[in-house]
Design a protein around this motif. Structure first.
Motif, PDB file in Angstrom:
ATOM      1  N   SER A  76      41.452  31.202 -38.892  1.00 49.76           N
ATOM      2  CA  SER A  76      40.049  30.947 -38.595  1.00 49.76           C
ATOM      3  C   SER A  76      39.911  29.803 -37.591  1.00 49.76           C
ATOM      4  CB  SER A  76      39.281  30.607 -39.872  1.00 49.76           C
ATOM      5  OG  SER A  76      39.304  31.678 -40.781  1.00 49.76           O
ATOM      6  N   VAL A  77      38.754  29.719 -36.982  1.00 48.67           N
ATOM      7  CA  VAL A  77      38.455  28.666 -36.016  1.00 48.67           C
ATOM      8  C   VAL A  77      37.980  27.420 -36.761  1.00 48.67           C
ATOM      9  CG1 VAL A  77      37.011  27.984 -34.068  1.00 48.67           C
ATOM     10  CG2 VAL A  77      37.857  30.337 -34.234  1.00 48.67           C
ATOM     11  N   LEU A  78      38.588  26.282 -36.444  1.00 44.82           N
ATOM     12  CA  LEU A  78      38.196  25.016 -37.039  1.00 44.82           C
ATOM     13  C   LEU A  78      37.707  24.068 -35.947  1.00 44.82           C
ATOM     14  CD1 LEU A  78      41.206  24.489 -39.489  1.00 44.82           C
ATOM     15  CD2 LEU A  78      38.931  25.380 -40.043  1.00 44.82           C
ATOM     16  N   VAL A  79      36.976  23.040 -36.360  1.00 48.52           N
ATOM     17  CA  VAL A  79      36.441  22.051 -35.427  1.00 48.52           C
ATOM     18  C   VAL A  79      37.073  20.699 -35.735  1.00 48.52           C
ATOM     19  CG1 VAL A  79      34.368  20.879 -34.594  1.00 48.52           C
ATOM     20  CG2 VAL A  79      34.266  23.305 -35.254  1.00 48.52           C
ATOM     21  N   PRO A  80      37.741  20.067 -34.756  1.00 50.49           N
ATOM     22  CA  PRO A  80      38.315  18.736 -35.011  1.00 50.49           C
ATOM     23  C   PRO A  80      37.245  17.759 -35.476  1.00 50.49           C
ATOM     24  CG  PRO A  80      39.136  19.630 -32.943  1.00 50.49           C
ATOM     25  CD  PRO A  80      38.046  20.554 -33.402  1.00 50.49           C
ATOM     26  N   GLY A  81      37.593  16.944 -36.450  1.00 53.67           N
ATOM     27  CA  GLY A  81      36.656  15.976 -37.007  1.00 53.67           C
ATOM     28  C   GLY A  81      35.967  16.450 -38.263  1.00 53.67           C
TER      29      GLY A  81
END
Length: 473
Positions: free
Chosen positions: A390-395
């Protein structure tokens, strides 16, 4: 006082198959991604810049692993000096092979394929030349021959074609890599093996700065390829980290992003050309750490995202350019000495300083109101590396739930880095130190090996670079 995780120990009983989101945790504790959608044939070139690093064994084991994961695989033996792939795969030596295509004795490669005693796996050997007395019978393949062969291999319709390149000149090796979706850099922890690869990459990069020939003579195009490192023959935990340090050195000194996708430990059966059959994961085989390593690398080969323009031209050139040699001279002793000096001066600073332990735990990452099935690839006191689709977002902050461990313990985390082309994400632990140490103790009890890592390096956001040499000589 015993911490919540300290009492966890590896159970001898097989885990029952359970559904974990879009993946499954199988009886051996294996985590599998969903089947990939068809992307056509992808060519994976397995090469070595030096001798005795085991690239044929690695090619054979990767072919077996990806075939057992459900892919249709063709393993091609291009090692003309010491062909070993047929023996490693338990296949009879064929008299008809890819040489018959180049000699125009056959028009396609279908009849030259030999089925291996592994499901979904076929092999293609060189076979006998039509005229053994011809001076071309043992010459390295020219650029046009390589392109014709790759084109015909793609026409067979397999999911993966795995090339065992064997010994090649630097330009030939770069050309095979450029014709493939991915080149696999197989190295041992020996200094000589790493120096040979470093000299090879230094030569490839240095070609960018050469002026065009004043005579106007034709020049071969500079190579453009993507590559990954596979470490072989690791006999100690320090060797595993050495492969990662080598990858970081390539990034810092040559601006090449060639990450490590896995490594295998030294075993007698993997250090020789003994048959690789039975395959990892087959009934009756030992599902050891190396078998897991090959299966995990096989998954990366199946799921790794390619880049536009990686495939070769649809049609090969009409003929090899006259006056242009088929291959450049071999790496010189001077180039090796320069590479060895650079390794002596710069490799050690790239080693990481804190313990990282490889694991294979099925888990769930709760982040941004989502529950994402992941696999924990390794853990340290500072965080973990996750395999994720899946796509994750840094932070982003969330919770990592360790579904495979008794009691399903959880720990707060923050997403620190992403490598989407590898399906990898780095998360930093933000939970209590006692919980981190308990998690490390559990990992240590269950399996090894441990390697060195710094607290933050594994999770830094770094630019993703690729070897993209596109200007002409």
């Amino acid at each position: 006082m015993e911490t919540p995780l300290r009492s966890l120990r590896r159970s001898g009983a097989a885990l029952a198959s359970i559904s974990v989101g879009r993946v499954e945790l199988l009886a051996r504790g294996r985590w599998h991604r969903p089947p990939p959608t068809s992307r056509g044939t992808r060519v994976i070139a397995v090469g070595s810049a030096g001798d005795r690093v085991g690239q044929s064994t690695v090619a054979a084991q990767l072919a077996i692993a990806t075939a057992n994961l459900g892919a249709q695989v063709i393993a091609v033996d291009l090692d003309r000096r010491t062909p070993a792939l047929a023996h490693l795969l338990g296949v009879e030596q064929a008299t008809t092979g890819w040489r018959a295509l180049l000699d125009q004795a056959v028009s396609t490669l279908d009849s030259a394929l030999t089925r291996a005693p592994v499901r979904n796996l076929q092999m293609l050997a060189e076979g006998a030349a039509r005229d053994q007395s011809s001076p071309d019978a043992n010459r390295p393949l020219g650029p046009r021959q390589r392109r014709v062969l790759i084109q015909q291999l793609r026409a067979l319709g397999a999911d993966l074609v795995i090339l065992d390149l064997g010994a090649q000149s630097p330009d030939d090796l770069a050309d095979w890599f450029s014709l493939s979706e991915l080149g696999l850099v197989v190295t041992s922890p020996e200094r000589s093996a790493m120096a040979a690869w470093l000299a090879f990459f230094a030569r490839v990069v240095s070609r960018q700065a050469r002026p065009a020939p004043a005579s106007g003579a034709a020049s071969p195009p500079l190579p453009s390829f993507r590559a990954r490192v596979i470490g072989n023959q690791a006999s100690a935990p320090e060797d595993a980290e050495l492969f990662h340090a080598f990858s970081r050195l390539l990034r810092s000194e040559l601006s090449l992003d060639i990450p490590v996708i896995g490594y295998v430990q030294m075993q007698e059966r993997l250090g020789t050309t003994a048959s690789a059959h039975p395959a990892p994961g087959r009934p009756g085989s030992t599902f050891d750490g190396n078998a897991q390593a090959f299966l995990r690398m096989g998954e990366l080969l199946l799921y790794e995202q390619g880049s536009a323009g990686d495939a070769p031209p649809a049609e090969p050139p009409a003929a090899d350019a006259p006056g242009v040699p088929d291959s450049a001279p071999a790496i010189t002793p001077r180039e090796i000495a320069e590479a060895d000096a650079l390794l002596s001066a710069r490799l050690e600073p790239h080693r990481r300083k804190r313990v990282r332990i490889e694991v294979a735990w099925a888990a769930t990452l709760e982040v941004d109101t989502r529950r994402i099935a992941v696999r924990v690839a390794d853990v340290s006191l500072s965080g973990a590396a996750l395999e994720v689709v899946s796509v994750l977002v840094p932070g982003s902050q969330g919770t990592l739930i360790l579904d495979q461990l008794p009691g399903q313990p959880d720990i707060p985390v923050m997403v620190k880095s992403l490598r989407p082309e590898l399906g990898r994400a780095g998360v930093a632990f933000v939970g209590a130190e006692a919980m981190r140490r308990a998690l490390m103790a559990t990992a240590e009890d269950q399996r090894g090996p441990a390697v060195e890592v710094t607290a933050e390096d594994e999770f830094e956001e770094e630019p993703t670079l690729s070897l993209r040499v596109t200007s002409e000589l």
